[in-house]
Design a protein around this motif. Sequence first.
Motif, PDB file in Angstrom:
ATOM      1  N   PHE A 114      45.471  41.312  46.544  1.00 16.34           N
ATOM      2  CA  PHE A 114      44.924  40.251  45.686  1.00 16.34           C
ATOM      3  C   PHE A 114      46.038  39.931  44.700  1.00 16.34           C
ATOM      4  CE2 PHE A 114      40.110  41.297  45.893  1.00 16.34           C
ATOM      5  CZ  PHE A 114      39.795  40.074  46.474  1.00 16.34           C
ATOM      6  N   ASN A 115      46.429  38.689  44.615  1.00 16.00           N
ATOM      7  CA  ASN A 115      47.473  38.304  43.654  1.00 16.00           C
ATOM      8  C   ASN A 115      48.724  39.179  43.797  1.00 16.00           C
ATOM      9  OD1 ASN A 115      46.697  36.040  42.278  1.00 16.00           O
ATOM     10  ND2 ASN A 115      46.673  36.999  40.256  1.00 16.00           N
ATOM     11  N   ASP A 116      49.074  39.522  45.053  1.00 14.69           N
ATOM     12  CA  ASP A 116      50.266  40.328  45.344  1.00 14.69           C
ATOM     13  C   ASP A 116      50.223  41.716  44.714  1.00 14.69           C
ATOM     14  OD1 ASP A 116      51.530  38.525  47.078  1.00 14.69           O
ATOM     15  OD2 ASP A 116      52.335  37.375  45.408  1.00 14.69           O
ATOM     16  N   THR A 117      49.019  42.245  44.515  1.00 13.90           N
ATOM     17  CA  THR A 117      48.875  43.619  44.036  1.00 13.90           C
ATOM     18  C   THR A 117      47.525  44.152  44.523  1.00 13.90           C
ATOM     19  OG1 THR A 117      48.978  45.046  42.097  1.00 13.90           O
ATOM     20  CG2 THR A 117      47.906  42.927  41.788  1.00 13.90           C
ATOM     21  N   GLN A 118      47.162  45.322  44.063  1.00 15.86           N
ATOM     22  CA  GLN A 118      45.840  45.868  44.373  1.00 15.86           C
ATOM     23  C   GLN A 118      45.191  46.325  43.080  1.00 15.86           C
ATOM     24  OE1 GLN A 118      46.831  48.888  47.293  1.00 15.86           O
ATOM     25  NE2 GLN A 118      46.519  47.429  48.956  1.00 15.86           N
ATOM     26  N   ASN A 119      43.891  46.560  43.132  1.00 19.76           N
ATOM     27  CA  ASN A 119      43.153  47.056  41.956  1.00 19.76           C
ATOM     28  C   ASN A 119      43.323  46.107  40.763  1.00 19.76           C
ATOM     29  OD1 ASN A 119      42.620  49.354  43.566  1.00 19.76           O
ATOM     30  ND2 ASN A 119      44.576  50.238  42.952  1.00 19.76           N
ATOM     31  N   LEU A 120      43.245  44.831  41.055  1.00 17.04           N
ATOM     32  CA  LEU A 120      43.416  43.792  40.027  1.00 17.04           C
ATOM     33  C   LEU A 120      42.213  43.799  39.084  1.00 17.04           C
ATOM     34  CD1 LEU A 120      45.121  41.131  39.327  1.00 17.04           C
ATOM     35  CD2 LEU A 120      43.454  39.933  40.744  1.00 17.04           C
ATOM     36  N   THR A 121      42.481  43.805  37.796  1.00 17.74           N
ATOM     37  CA  THR A 121      41.362  43.712  36.849  1.00 17.74           C
ATOM     38  C   THR A 121      41.383  42.332  36.195  1.00 17.74           C
ATOM     39  OG1 THR A 121      42.779  44.749  35.202  1.00 17.74           O
ATOM     40  CG2 THR A 121      41.204  46.178  36.329  1.00 17.74           C
ATOM     41  N   VAL A 122      40.209  41.707  36.148  1.00 20.67           N
ATOM     42  CA  VAL A 122      40.104  40.350  35.622  1.00 20.67           C
ATOM     43  C   VAL A 122      39.186  40.379  34.409  1.00 20.67           C
ATOM     44  CG1 VAL A 122      39.519  37.971  36.199  1.00 20.67           C
ATOM     45  CG2 VAL A 122      40.347  39.507  37.992  1.00 20.67           C
ATOM     46  N   PRO A 123      39.774  40.306  33.218  1.00 22.22           N
ATOM     47  CA  PRO A 123      38.939  40.347  32.020  1.00 22.22           C
ATOM     48  C   PRO A 123      38.113  39.072  31.890  1.00 22.22           C
ATOM     49  CG  PRO A 123      41.295  40.202  31.456  1.00 22.22           C
ATOM     50  CD  PRO A 123      41.199  40.127  32.929  1.00 22.22           C
ATOM     51  N   ILE A 124      36.807  39.239  31.723  1.00 23.08           N
ATOM     52  CA  ILE A 124      35.937  38.057  31.601  1.00 23.08           C
ATOM     53  C   ILE A 124      34.985  38.256  30.434  1.00 23.08           C
ATOM     54  CG2 ILE A 124      35.979  37.256  33.997  1.00 23.08           C
ATOM     55  CD1 ILE A 124      33.249  38.880  34.144  1.00 23.08           C
ATOM     56  N   GLN A 125      34.362  37.171  30.044  1.00 23.92           N
ATOM     57  CA  GLN A 125      33.409  37.230  28.937  1.00 23.92           C
ATOM     58  C   GLN A 125      32.026  36.857  29.433  1.00 23.92           C
ATOM     59  OE1 GLN A 125      35.392  34.626  26.241  1.00 23.92           O
ATOM     60  NE2 GLN A 125      36.567  36.313  25.353  1.00 23.92           N
ATOM     61  N   PRO A 126      30.987  37.384  28.777  1.00 24.38           N
ATOM     62  CA  PRO A 126      29.629  37.094  29.235  1.00 24.38           C
ATOM     63  C   PRO A 126      29.257  35.631  28.999  1.00 24.38           C
ATOM     64  CG  PRO A 126      29.606  38.317  27.162  1.00 24.38           C
ATOM     65  CD  PRO A 126      31.025  38.284  27.626  1.00 24.38           C
ATOM     66  N   GLY A 127      28.320  35.156  29.804  1.00 21.90           N
ATOM     67  CA  GLY A 127      27.740  33.833  29.581  1.00 21.90           C
ATOM     68  C   GLY A 127      28.709  32.681  29.737  1.00 21.90           C
ATOM     69  N   LYS A 128      29.706  32.861  30.581  1.00 26.71           N
ATOM     70  CA  LYS A 128      30.682  31.776  30.779  1.00 26.71           C
ATOM     71  C   LYS A 128      30.759  31.406  32.258  1.00 26.71           C
ATOM     72  CE  LYS A 128      33.392  31.567  26.880  1.00 26.71           C
ATOM     73  NZ  LYS A 128      34.470  32.072  26.054  1.00 26.71           N
ATOM     74  N   TRP A 144      41.733  48.104  55.448  1.00 33.02           N
ATOM     75  CA  TRP A 144      41.721  46.650  55.636  1.00 33.02           C
ATOM     76  C   TRP A 144      40.979  45.938  54.508  1.00 33.02           C
ATOM     77  CZ3 TRP A 144      39.187  50.007  59.005  1.00 33.02           C
ATOM     78  CH2 TRP A 144      37.796  49.901  59.089  1.00 33.02           C
ATOM     79  N   ASN A 145      40.712  46.671  53.416  1.00 39.18           N
ATOM     80  CA  ASN A 145      40.042  46.063  52.260  1.00 39.18           C
ATOM     81  C   ASN A 145      40.940  46.131  51.032  1.00 39.18           C
ATOM     82  OD1 ASN A 145      37.683  45.936  53.843  1.00 39.18           O
ATOM     83  ND2 ASN A 145      37.115  48.023  53.242  1.00 39.18           N
ATOM     84  N   VAL A 146      40.713  45.204  50.110  1.00 38.34           N
ATOM     85  CA  VAL A 146      41.339  45.323  48.790  1.00 38.34           C
ATOM     86  C   VAL A 146      40.248  45.039  47.766  1.00 38.34           C
ATOM     87  CG1 VAL A 146      42.126  42.911  48.647  1.00 38.34           C
ATOM     88  CG2 VAL A 146      43.318  44.670  47.338  1.00 38.34           C
ATOM     89  N   THR A 147      40.336  45.736  46.633  1.00 35.54           N
ATOM     90  CA  THR A 147      39.298  45.593  45.614  1.00 35.54           C
ATOM     91  C   THR A 147      39.907  45.097  44.307  1.00 35.54           C
ATOM     92  OG1 THR A 147      38.192  47.488  46.608  1.00 35.54           O
ATOM     93  CG2 THR A 147      37.436  46.849  44.432  1.00 35.54           C
ATOM     94  N   GLY A 148      39.140  44.290  43.598  1.00 34.31           N
ATOM     95  CA  GLY A 148      39.477  43.894  42.231  1.00 34.31           C
ATOM     96  C   GLY A 148      38.211  44.041  41.398  1.00 34.31           C
TER      97      GLY A 148
END
Length: 622
Positions: free
Chosen positions: A198-212, A296-300
């Motif tokens: 994912f995005n040329d890496t693995q274990n990608l963390t995507v910071p998000i905010q509630p209610g958006k 064969w899986n990648v997780t974020g």
Amino acid sequence: MAISLLSFSPLSLLLLLLLAFAGISEAAVVTYDFNITWVRANPDGLFERPTIGINGKWPLPVMTGTVGDQVIVNVDNQLGNQSTTLHFHGLFMNGSTEMDGPVQVSQCGIPPGSQFTYKFNLTQAGTYWYHSHDKGQYPDGLRAPFIISDPDFPYEYDEQFVLSVSDWYHEEMQVVIPKFINKANPTGAEPVPQSVLFNDTQNLTVPIQPGKTYLFQVVNIGAFAGQYIWFEGHNMTIVEVDGVYTEKAEAEMIYVAAAQRCSFLITTKNETTANYAFVSSMDTDLFDKIPPGLNWNVTGWLVYDDKKPLPAPALIDEYNDFDDFTLVAYDKMPLLPEPDRVVTLDVVMGVLGNGKPYAFFQNITYVPPKVPTLYTVMTTGEDAANPLVYGEFSHSFVLEKDQTIDIVVNNNDTGKHPFHLHGHNFQAIARSAENAGNFVSTNTSQTNFPEIPMRRDTFVLYPQGYIVLRFKADNPGVWLFHCHIEWHVDQGLIATMVEAPLEIQKMVTLPQDHIDACVAGNTPYAGNAAANTVNHLDLRGATVAPKPLPGGFTARGIVALTFSCISAILGMAVIVWYGMVDMGEASKQSEIRRIAKMNREEAAAAAAAAAATEINETGKTD
Ligand SMILES: *[C@@H]1O[C@H](CO)[C@@H](O)[C@H](O)[C@H]1NC(C)=O
Ligand SMILES: *[C@@H]1O[C@H](CO)[C@@H](O)[C@H](O)[C@H]1NC(C)=O
Ligand SMILES: *[C@@H]1O[C@H](CO)[C@@H](O)[C@H](O)[C@H]1NC(C)=O
Ligand SMILES: *[C@@H]1O[C@H](CO)[C@@H](O)[C@H](O)[C@H]1NC(C)=O
Ligand SMILES: *[C@@H]1O[C@H](CO)[C@@H](O)[C@H](O)[C@H]1NC(C)=O
Ligand SMILES: *[C@@H]1O[C@H](CO)[C@@H](O)[C@H](O)[C@H]1NC(C)=O
Ligand SMILES: *[C@@H]1O[C@H](CO)[C@@H](O)[C@H](O)[C@H]1NC(C)=O
Ligand SMILES: *[C@@H]1O[C@H](CO)[C@@H](O)[C@H](O)[C@H]1NC(C)=O
Ligand SMILES: *[C@@H]1O[C@H](CO)[C@@H](O)[C@H](O)[C@H]1NC(C)=O
Ligand SMILES: *[C@@H]1O[C@H](CO)[C@@H](O)[C@H](O)[C@H]1NC(C)=O
Ligand SMILES: *[C@@H]1O[C@H](CO)[C@@H](O)[C@H](O)[C@H]1NC(C)=O
Ligand SMILES: *[C@@H]1O[C@H](CO)[C@@H](O)[C@H](O)[C@H]1NC(C)=O
Ligand SMILES: [Cu+2]
């Protein structure tokens, strides 16, 4: 407005003019300087390898622009040992077909040490990507998203994320390709990737905010694998595929084939009590064999609270992906009128006389012509309207300006193939289920095509089924039509659409650096496919495919023969005899045979046999 200019002083008039000018010249010129070199990268944490970088870095920069902008990409090929080109996937390149990028189609490869400038206008918005279109090179790293923003985007969102997904190989393409197109691999088993990113890496963390609401723009920049993608606890609302806005469509899981894009909205939860995994899982149906240990899986993760754990994704037992054929184009463009011309292409996988596996439309496997096809258009005068000048193995179709064209693709193979057309998107007007057989009607004006078809530029054909694609030839240029599995491109699953060649001649002026690239690489740039500048219909000396198998040999025969080689070694004469019977019987059939129906055991046997012959033949490389 009827304001008399005379009532303004010269100074205010000047100011007014300047303001007006500022108003119309909002369109920017976006310039990229790309110094392309080898760098080292280890995106899956398993293996560091030479990778193609830009300006000393990899992952590559995401290209961006706004509709109306002009883009200039100055390429400096500093790879040292490989030529390269760039293709901007999905862009129509309307009026600039010479900037489309495929090697030997719209340009010569940019040799090491040479510079080359791509210049084009952005007339479309949405999610695209750029990649090398030379020698199966892009899986070595030369691929990244290209996002074109739209001030009139039809849906509301708070923030946006580009998200690339891709398979990843540890070996370099110049090493893998000759092992793949090899007589030790007669079934054409494609190399299986080592991981997913994912995005040329693995274990990608995507910071998000509630209610958006977030807009995710997913691009499969991979070489081979289609990807099943899902977010735990959140549905996706699809709003765009391949640069075409759609009516909102809710999906729990999507399938994104190599080269496809999908944008969707995700509305976050109102509480931050947990973080959620999202997964991309490679479509293992494409693999002949799953190597032991392959993940064969990648997780974020969607991270609501970085102090809370990142839970492992739950295993799912079924892939229930959204059917993109059911999408509705947002602009409601109706079904184009009945076609003026139907081009029917049957996908066949087979073996040629050199024992190696190739891919065919009908009986033709693509072989690059001596002269880039566009340059043949530019230098053959009125003969450019005659498909013969492009050579049999460029598999060219000359389309007339503004004709409506149907491309019918029948799959005589047992694999899935994501088909891509350069220079256009097409209306995807029919797609059969697996094993439906060929599209039988020669009359494509059936009444059951959707009234408002979905459009995209890459569309998946299912095993032993068919698709029908419709477009208007309103974009003069030389456009490839090919499967976007890079292995199948290397095997020749390509046809060339030469659209309105006499219009191209009026429209295009080849920049000097195009000619310079040909000269530096010793590639002819004038004349027919054989570089004959005098008699355009004399194709002697043109590039050709290897000869077909001699009568009596077939794909199955080759496998049988390979079998007999081992059995001879093992002294099992009976199987030798068996093999010969098989070949004798098969000799009644046509020269190029399907091996698609070969079952897995046979393929496995062939692989075993191949391994044995490989040992037998050490020293011989081809
Ligand atoms: C991602 O996490 C998994 C599981 O912890 C680990 O095996 C893998 O090496 C990680 N990938 C990278 C690139 O760090
Ligand atoms: C291109 O990049 C390489 C490697 O980083 C560097 O050695 C070279 O000087 C660069 N060339 C230009 C023209 O910037
Ligand atoms: C080209 O150079 C790269 C980087 O040094 C190397 O890894 C690769 O094997 C070379 N490729 C060829 C085809 O020579
Ligand atoms: C691109 O836009 C520029 C500036 O508007 C214009 O001069 C040029 O002709 C356009 N190019 C093409 C290929 O349409
Ligand atoms: C993926 O990488 C691009 C480029 O660095 C970045 O803009 C984007 O936000 C990343 N996406 C996610 C989901 O992190
Ligand atoms: C996602 O959509 C499915 C089917 O429409 C629905 O059953 C499910 O509740 C939805 N999930 C969420 C988190 O909205
Ligand atoms: C979050 O709260 C808003 C306002 O109360 C509500 O409209 C919305 O449905 C809630 N969203 C979810 C995902 O529960
Ligand atoms: C990948 O994910 C799928 C779906 O959850 C699961 O069935 C499979 O076992 C996973 N594969 C590996 C190697 O973990
Ligand atoms: C593809 O299969 C169909 C149906 O079996 C057959 O009629 C057709 O000739 C095949 N095409 C080629 C090129 O072999
Ligand atoms: C392909 O088939 C056509 C029509 O039967 C024939 O004219 C042509 O020579 C064949 N080409 C090759 C490469 O076999
Ligand atoms: C194709 O089918 C349509 C609708 O059934 C019919 O109107 C049309 O005449 C047919 N065209 C040809 C060339 O047979
Ligand atoms: C290309 O430009 C022409 C002229 O503006 C227009 O008619 C046509 O629709 C365009 N084609 C595409 C594919 O954008
Ligand atoms: Cu394919």
